[in-house]
Design an enzyme around this catalytic site. Structure first.
Site, PDB file in Angstrom:
ATOM      1  N   HIS A 228       0.798  -1.219   0.000  1.00  0.00           N
ATOM      2  CA  HIS A 228       0.000   0.000   0.000  1.00  0.00           C
ATOM      3  C   HIS A 228       0.833   1.273   0.000  1.00  0.00           C
ATOM      4  CE1 HIS A 228      -3.678   1.864  -0.781  1.00  0.00           C
ATOM      5  NE2 HIS A 228      -3.204   2.844  -0.089  1.00  0.00           N
ATOM      6  N   TYR A 232       1.522   5.138  -2.758  1.00  0.00           N
ATOM      7  CA  TYR A 232       1.779   6.562  -2.478  1.00  0.00           C
ATOM      8  C   TYR A 232       3.182   6.956  -2.910  1.00  0.00           C
ATOM      9  CZ  TYR A 232      -2.728   6.279  -0.539  1.00  0.00           C
ATOM     10  OH  TYR A 232      -4.072   6.072  -0.435  1.00  0.00           O
ATOM     11  N   HIS A 382      -9.977   0.238 -11.033  1.00  0.00           N
ATOM     12  CA  HIS A 382      -9.579   1.225 -10.004  1.00  0.00           C
ATOM     13  C   HIS A 382      -8.117   1.621 -10.177  1.00  0.00           C
ATOM     14  CE1 HIS A 382      -8.447   2.987  -6.164  1.00  0.00           C
ATOM     15  NE2 HIS A 382      -7.640   1.971  -5.922  1.00  0.00           N
ATOM     16  N   PHE A 383      -7.252   0.607 -10.349  1.00  0.00           N
ATOM     17  CA  PHE A 383      -5.851   1.038 -10.327  1.00  0.00           C
ATOM     18  C   PHE A 383      -5.381   1.606 -11.662  1.00  0.00           C
ATOM     19  CE2 PHE A 383      -4.810  -3.698 -10.492  1.00  0.00           C
ATOM     20  CZ  PHE A 383      -4.146  -3.708 -11.716  1.00  0.00           C
ATOM     21  N   HIS A 384      -6.119   1.369 -12.745  1.00  0.00           N
ATOM     22  CA  HIS A 384      -5.748   2.106 -13.951  1.00  0.00           C
ATOM     23  C   HIS A 384      -6.186   3.566 -13.829  1.00  0.00           C
ATOM     24  CE1 HIS A 384      -4.662  -1.775 -15.671  1.00  0.00           C
ATOM     25  NE2 HIS A 384      -3.974  -1.082 -16.549  1.00  0.00           N
ATOM     26  N   ARG A 445     -10.558 -11.167 -12.036  1.00  0.00           N
ATOM     27  CA  ARG A 445      -9.515 -10.181 -12.284  1.00  0.00           C
ATOM     28  C   ARG A 445      -8.346 -10.759 -13.085  1.00  0.00           C
ATOM     29  NH1 ARG A 445      -6.010  -7.284  -7.464  1.00  0.00           N
ATOM     30  NH2 ARG A 445      -4.257  -6.833  -8.804  1.00  0.00           N
ATOM     31  N   ARG A 446      -7.826 -11.899 -12.682  1.00  0.00           N
ATOM     32  CA  ARG A 446      -6.597 -12.405 -13.310  1.00  0.00           C
ATOM     33  C   ARG A 446      -6.852 -13.802 -13.843  1.00  0.00           C
ATOM     34  NH1 ARG A 446      -2.774 -10.751  -8.277  1.00  0.00           N
ATOM     35  NH2 ARG A 446      -1.678  -9.031  -9.260  1.00  0.00           N
TER      36      ARG A 446
HETATM   37 FE1  HAS Z   1      -6.115   1.913  -4.278  1.00  0.00          FE
HETATM   38  C1  HAS Z   1      -6.355  -1.508  -4.469  1.00  0.00           C
HETATM   39  C2  HAS Z   1      -8.166   1.929  -1.552  1.00  0.00           C
HETATM   40  C3  HAS Z   1      -5.685   5.335  -3.954  1.00  0.00           C
HETATM   41  C4  HAS Z   1      -3.504   1.816  -6.509  1.00  0.00           C
HETATM   42  N1  HAS Z   1      -5.142   0.459  -5.306  1.00  0.00           N
HETATM   43  C5  HAS Z   1      -5.417  -0.893  -5.264  1.00  0.00           C
HETATM   44  C6  HAS Z   1      -4.550  -1.578  -6.177  1.00  0.00           C
HETATM   45  C7  HAS Z   1      -3.708  -0.638  -6.712  1.00  0.00           C
HETATM   46  C8  HAS Z   1      -4.099   0.629  -6.170  1.00  0.00           C
HETATM   47  C9  HAS Z   1      -2.563  -0.882  -7.679  1.00  0.00           C
HETATM   48  O1  HAS Z   1      -9.191  -0.076   0.495  1.00  0.00           O
HETATM   49  C10 HAS Z   1      -4.591  -3.069  -6.490  1.00  0.00           C
HETATM   50  C11 HAS Z   1      -3.541  -3.825  -5.751  1.00  0.00           C
HETATM   51  C12 HAS Z   1      -3.575  -5.263  -6.166  1.00  0.00           C
HETATM   52  O2  HAS Z   1      -2.859  -5.621  -7.116  1.00  0.00           O
HETATM   53  O3  HAS Z   1      -4.361  -6.032  -5.588  1.00  0.00           O
HETATM   54  N2  HAS Z   1      -6.840   3.372  -3.026  1.00  0.00           N
HETATM   55  C13 HAS Z   1      -7.688   3.170  -1.996  1.00  0.00           C
HETATM   56  C14 HAS Z   1      -8.021   4.448  -1.375  1.00  0.00           C
HETATM   57  C15 HAS Z   1      -7.318   5.395  -2.067  1.00  0.00           C
HETATM   58  C16 HAS Z   1      -6.571   4.716  -3.086  1.00  0.00           C
HETATM   59  C17 HAS Z   1      -8.933   4.693  -0.224  1.00  0.00           C
HETATM   60  N3  HAS Z   1      -4.864   3.312  -5.082  1.00  0.00           N
HETATM   61  C18 HAS Z   1      -4.845   4.647  -4.793  1.00  0.00           C
HETATM   62  C19 HAS Z   1      -3.780   5.279  -5.516  1.00  0.00           C
HETATM   63  C20 HAS Z   1      -3.160   4.283  -6.236  1.00  0.00           C
HETATM   64  C21 HAS Z   1      -3.855   3.058  -5.949  1.00  0.00           C
HETATM   65  C22 HAS Z   1      -3.453   6.753  -5.447  1.00  0.00           C
HETATM   66  C23 HAS Z   1      -1.987   4.351  -7.151  1.00  0.00           C
HETATM   67  C24 HAS Z   1      -1.264   5.398  -7.369  1.00  0.00           C
HETATM   68  N4  HAS Z   1      -7.090   0.502  -3.237  1.00  0.00           N
HETATM   69  C25 HAS Z   1      -7.834   0.703  -2.115  1.00  0.00           C
HETATM   70  C26 HAS Z   1      -8.252  -0.596  -1.557  1.00  0.00           C
HETATM   71  C27 HAS Z   1      -7.722  -1.581  -2.383  1.00  0.00           C
HETATM   72  C28 HAS Z   1      -7.007  -0.861  -3.427  1.00  0.00           C
HETATM   73  C29 HAS Z   1      -9.055  -0.835  -0.366  1.00  0.00           C
HETATM   74  C30 HAS Z   1      -7.820  -3.108  -2.210  1.00  0.00           C
HETATM   75  C31 HAS Z   1      -9.062  -3.636  -2.768  1.00  0.00           C
HETATM   76  C32 HAS Z   1      -9.074  -5.136  -2.908  1.00  0.00           C
HETATM   77  O4  HAS Z   1     -10.124  -5.721  -2.623  1.00  0.00           O
HETATM   78  O5  HAS Z   1      -8.094  -5.766  -3.336  1.00  0.00           O
HETATM   79  C33 HAS Z   1      -7.318   6.898  -1.752  1.00  0.00           C
HETATM   80  O6  HAS Z   1      -5.997   7.364  -1.593  1.00  0.00           O
HETATM   81  C34 HAS Z   1      -8.017   7.676  -2.793  1.00  0.00           C
HETATM   82  C35 HAS Z   1      -8.175   9.133  -2.393  1.00  0.00           C
HETATM   83  C36 HAS Z   1      -8.427   9.977  -3.616  1.00  0.00           C
HETATM   84  C37 HAS Z   1      -9.389  10.877  -3.739  1.00  0.00           C
HETATM   85  C38 HAS Z   1      -9.545  11.603  -5.043  1.00  0.00           C
HETATM   86  C39 HAS Z   1      -9.155  13.057  -4.961  1.00  0.00           C
HETATM   87  C40 HAS Z   1      -9.294  13.691  -6.307  1.00  0.00           C
HETATM   88  C41 HAS Z   1      -8.359  14.503  -6.890  1.00  0.00           C
HETATM   89  C42 HAS Z   1      -8.639  15.027  -8.278  1.00  0.00           C
HETATM   90  C43 HAS Z   1      -9.245  16.417  -8.223  1.00  0.00           C
HETATM   91  C44 HAS Z   1      -9.537  16.892  -9.599  1.00  0.00           C
HETATM   92  C45 HAS Z   1      -9.425  18.182 -10.003  1.00  0.00           C
HETATM   93  C46 HAS Z   1      -9.751  18.495 -11.421  1.00  0.00           C
HETATM   94  C47 HAS Z   1      -8.992  19.304  -9.133  1.00  0.00           C
HETATM   95  C48 HAS Z   1     -10.321  11.184  -2.645  1.00  0.00           C
HETATM   96  C49 HAS Z   1      -7.124  14.940  -6.197  1.00  0.00           C
HETATM   97  C50 HAS Z   1     -11.134  19.077 -11.490  1.00  0.00           C
HETATM   98  C51 HAS Z   1     -11.691  18.784 -12.834  1.00  0.00           C
HETATM   99  C52 HAS Z   1     -12.995  18.647 -13.140  1.00  0.00           C
HETATM  100  C53 HAS Z   1     -13.407  18.327 -14.533  1.00  0.00           C
HETATM  101  C54 HAS Z   1     -14.077  18.772 -12.126  1.00  0.00           C
END
Ligand code: HAS
Length: 566
Positions: A228, A232, A382-384, A445-446
């Protein structure tokens, strides 16, 4: 469209460092050609367009391992190190320790080659998570260890450089970009200790045949203790670019310096004590500790929400300064297709994609909802939208920026380059939508689906997943074609003649709200909090695993299961 403003600031760099950074950008980019091609192969296997064990000698699981390992581990680690060198050199103005930078590069390159050979020859088809009992050739694990040690060498070589800068500038705040790079590598250092223990104590002796079996639950928990924070480690360099470059590209200022510092510090503290959210469905860990990790996972989303609002405000500020008016009219003034401020598109599109990647992350974090989507096609969707969205776009944009500025070369096909992030966004959104729909419908998934679920001749055939598969395939093909165009631009730039002396050039953002906040002036209390959180989050889960009784697992390979079982 060309820009009226000059957004870049310039610093001359020693030729030795230029060569090192350029190598660290170009070498993984060459490997990425293979990594991206393996991505296309995945899509074709999943769509049932390839209905066999292997294609052109590449087995499904072998291709998936190459895809994940090159794109998510090798490319990202090389970029983070090259970017770290560039940022520390640029913001401190101090020469780096070239000997250490050289050793770091040698270790990372040797490690990558060592790990690549067994992957290419089919003796390490263990996917990027290398879960036992899937077993790889020892060279794969040793290669990974060297890659990690190489990245540590770079990190530790920046500390004395920064300390010297601090002595000369005692009353100046640590530059936000430097804080972001240190946060990246602190997270990385924490993450890589448990995986080093997993590899050195469990996997290498087992793969060499010194130990007959391996403790699978222990190995998996050690892996996710790494896995995890790893995400980050990928995200933080992108955040450095968002906070310190994006506002300048829009013609404005960063809305709040506090938001940036808070984000970096909070992510140091909360990125590691949450690994068990990948293991909600696994035995041996009690619901209490799964709940604690779920709670901490909700906390890790806070800085990204802060980032979303801070960056939106910063972009609005820039667009309004450029003459934008009205509730939504200011959007028109953002530099969407500006060939000078081309990096804007790469960063903005990543943010747009991350809205969906972030929401689905919060869904995954919810203990009960995750049971619906765990190990389904939802996960790669999700991860893409996270690692292949904000992270990948920032890294390929950053690579092109470093190549053209350090190499002193004009970017090839500038008008095409500004379209790359938008095309990639279309590809990612179509691809992920397909996989999200398929995941909710239970698509695994895989699995080599061409052999089973997508093959009308198979008893497992699932026609209800067809729409999801078609969308996934179209999106995947768009992504592949977009990357081909990007490679033409990147390597076209590399092969061009020099038009100026190479130097580091970055957009440097100034700050709108720059108040000093005591809690964010020093890293020390955050490091103490990090250690306490890790002790709280992991002591009891390890005790629970130690108390439970498991059969050790013998070796297994999806490519040649029978041979290994013998
Ligand atoms: Fe995740 C699984 C939970 C973030 C990558 N994640 C994965 C896996 C990967 C991955 C690779 O709780 C699969 C691993 C595997 O091979 O099994 N993830 C989260 C949560 C967050 C999160 C709570 N993940 C990431 C990030 C990754 C990443 C970042 C890569 C860089 N993830 C999980 C969980 C799993 C998981 C479980 C396991 C599930 C399972 O069953 O296996 C948080 O950090 C996300 C917070 C992000 C936000 C979004 C903020 C939005 C922003 C954009 C603003 C846009 C603007 C533009 C300003 C709250 C900053 C405005 C434009 C307009 C047009 C309006």
């Amino acid at each position: 469209m060309k820009s009226a403003v000059q957004p870049y600031s310039r610093t001359d760099v020693e030729p030795g460092l230029t060569k090192i950074i350029l190598f660290e950008i170009v070498f993984p980019m060459i490997l990425l050609i293979l990594g991206i091609t393996m991505g296309l192969l995945q899509v074709l296997f999943r769509a049932g367009i390839i209905r066999s064990q292997s294609f052109l000698g590449i087995n499904y699981y072998q291709g998936l391992t190459l895809h994940g390992a090159i794109n998510a581990i090798v490319f990202t680690t090389f970029f983070a190190v090259a970017f770290g060198h560039a940022i520390i050199r640029f913001y401190t103005g101090k020469p780096l320790l070239l000997g250490a930078a050289c050793w770091s590069l040698i270790l990372m390159t040797v490690g990558t080659v060592m790990a690549a050979i067994p992957m290419l020859t089919g003796s390490a088809s263990v996917l990027y998570t290398f879960y036992p009992p899937l077993k790889a050739h020892p060279a794969f694990y040793i290669g990974l260890v060297l890659l990690v040690i190489g990245s540590w060498v770079a990190f530790f070589s920046w500390i004395p450089v920064f300390q010297q800068w601090k002595r000369e500038n005692p009353n100046t705040k640590m530059p936000l970009a430097v804080l972001g790079v240190f946060a990246t590598f602190i997270v990385w250092f924490i993450a890589t200790i448990p995986v080093a223990i997993e590899i050195i104590a469990l996997l290498i002796p087992w793969s060499l045949g010194w130990t007959p079996t391996v403790n699978v639950p222990l190995a998996r928990m050690l892996f996710w203790f790494f896995g995890h924070p790893l995400v980050y480690f990928w995200l933080l360099p992108a955040y450095v670019m968002y906070y310190t470059m994006l506002p300048k590209l829009t013609g404005g200022k960063l809305y709040s310096d506090f938001a940036g510092r808070f984000t970096f510090m909070w992510l140091i503290a909360f990125s590691a004590p949450i690994g068990i959210h990948h293991q909600y469905t696994e035995p041996g860990i009690s619901t209490t500790w799964k709940f604690v990790h779920a709670f901490f996972t909700m906390l890790v989303a806070i800085p990204s929400l802060v980032t979303a609002f801070t960056l939106a405000a910063s972009m609005e500020h820039g667009a309004r300064k450029s003459g934008g008016t009205g509730l939504f009219g200011w959007w028109k003034k953002l530099p969407w297709l500006d060939t000078d401020r081309w990096l804007f598109g790469y960063l903005f599109c990543g943010l747009f994609i991350f809205i969906f990647g972030g929401i689905t992350g919060i869904i995954n974090a919810s203990y009960s909802l995750d049971n619906v989507v765990h190990n389904t096609a939802w996960m790669p969707a999700h991860f893409h939208q996270t690692v292949a969205g904000p992270v990948f776009l920032a890294f390929i944009g950053g690579s092109l920026l470093l190549l053209s500025t350090l190499g002193g070369k004009e970017i090839a096909l500038k008008r095409l380059n500004v379209w790359i992030p938008y095309l990639w966004t279309i590809g990612i959104m179509v691809f992920s939508t397909g996989l999200f729909i398929g995941g909710i419908a239970g698509e695994p998934r895989r699995t080599n689906m061409g052999l089973s679920y997508t093959n009308p001749a198979s008893p497992l055939y699932q026609p209800s997943w067809n729409v999801a598969r078609v969308a996934g395939t179209i999106g995947g093909v768009i992504m592949f074609l977009t990357m081909l165009l990007y490679f033409v631009i990147f390597f076209g730039t590399l092969l061009r003649k020099k038009t100026s002396e190479g130097a580091l050039e970055f957009p440097v953002t100034t700050v709108y709200h720059d108040e000093d906040v005591v809690a964010l002036q020093s890293l020390r209390p955050w490091l103490v909090a990090t250690v306490i959180l890790l002790i709280v989050a992991y002591t009891m889960p390890f005790v629970e695993l130690a108390k439970a009784r498991y059969e050790g697992a013998p070796r297994y390979s999806p490519a040649s299961p029978v041979a290994l079982r013998k």
